[in-house]
Design an enzyme around this catalytic site. Structure first.
Site: not given
Ligand code: ADP
Length: 305
Positions: A252-254
């Site tokens: 979920a960094a993006g």
């Protein structure tokens, strides 16, 4: 209905079901695994949560099944302060789930059953026109049907909305869709898939960005993992570094980056500042485990150095 929403996310929601295991089973084998976790996920929901925690006024258009996972999804998004009046219930299909196995080396194997997400139709968007009308920024990903993405893009463009497309998972996009976009935000591999340019440094990122600009997209942001993000707009071209952190889990960094970028754009931040803000939020998210559980709140992002 809250009529002050400025960011509309149209996209997927899933429930991630994670089982830890020593090793992956081979076909036909049953093994006893370790702990089991259930986490809210789906790129659309993750990005909506990120935008809400980071200070955006957010509404969500999506679809869940008439089941416990769908009800949990609605409650979870509402708890985050997101307007869920556009979350429809599909009587015929189950809510989206992702079955995830993680082995002792941290490798994972994932199967996503999109379920109701695959049945989010243009008619569902039409029923929620007020949400689109009141938005200034529309954020989409590629986990719902293309016809719906095209419909939102077309209505959004007519309504002069700033449409941000996170083309994940990547699939080829029509010229009409490109022409509706304000910004596109691929990571390196999505940029390579869409443009044919292997993005590995500033020069190749500029080449890939050129492809999107020629298709009519004014703002290109290519995320580069620990190297930050490449921004290409009419006033800036270059890599904007992300804070150096000890990465624990980049899940979920993006999504955190995209939610934060949408907030920056909805607040009319300068684009360089918006990307810095998104880098910061995403960098914090990689320092802890999980998807939505790793997304920071605004106060933490503002005080992070
Ligand atoms: P995705 O998660 O979609 O593959 P990236 O890996 O490009 O996307 O990461 C998105 C953003 O997250 C990056 O642009 C950066 O801001 C932040 N990020 C990712 N990995 C790191 C890291 N190791 N250290 C700091 N920031 C990171």
């Amino acid at each position: 209905m809250d009529n002050n929403c400025t960011i509309l996310v149209v996209g997927s929601s899933n429930t991630d079901m994670v089982v830890l295991t020593e090793h992956f089973p081979i076909p036909g084998e049953t093994i006893l695994g370790g702990s089991f976790f259930m986490n809210p996920g789906g790129k659309g929901a993750n990005q909506a949560v990120a935008a809400a925690r980071l200070g955006g006024k957010v509404a969500f258009i999506g679809k869940v099944g008439n089941d416990i996972f769908g009800r949990e999804t609605r409650e979870n998004l509402s708890r985050e302060g997101i307007d869920v009046s556009g979350l429809s219930i599909d009587p015929d299909h189950p809510s989206g789930v992702a079955q995830i196995m993680v082995d002792k080396n941290g490798e994972n194997c994932i199967v996503v059953a999109g379920g109701a997400n695959n049945f989010l139709m243009p008619t569902d968007v039409e029923k929620n026109q007020p949400l689109l009308r009141q938005a200034t920024v529309v954020l989409m990903q590629m986990e719902v049907p293309m016809e719906t993405i095209l419909h939102v893009a077309d209505s959004g463009k007519k309504g002069k909305k700033k449409i941000i497309l996170n083309p994940a998972p990547a699939q080829s996009l029509s010229d009409t869709l490109y022409a509706s976009l304000y910004a596109i935000t691929p990571n390196e591999s999505e940029a390579a898939q869409l443009t044919g340019v292997q993005v590995k440094d500033e020069k190749s990122a500029a080449l890939a960005a050129g492809f999107f600009h020629r298709k009519g997209v004014p703002v290109v942001v290519i995320t580069l993992g620990a190297s930050g993000a490449y921004l290409s707009s009419d006033s800036f071209n270059g890599i904007i570094p992300t804070p150096r952190v000890k990465a624990v889990d980049t899940t979920a960094a993006g999504d955190t980056f995209n939610g934060a970028l949408a907030v920056g754009i909805s607040m009319d931040m300068d684009l360089v500042e918006a990307v810095k803000f998104a880098n910061k939020a995403a960098a914090i998210s990689v320092t802890r485990a999980g998807a939505q559980s790793s997304v920071p709140h605004l106060s933490e992002t503002e005080t992070f150095n």
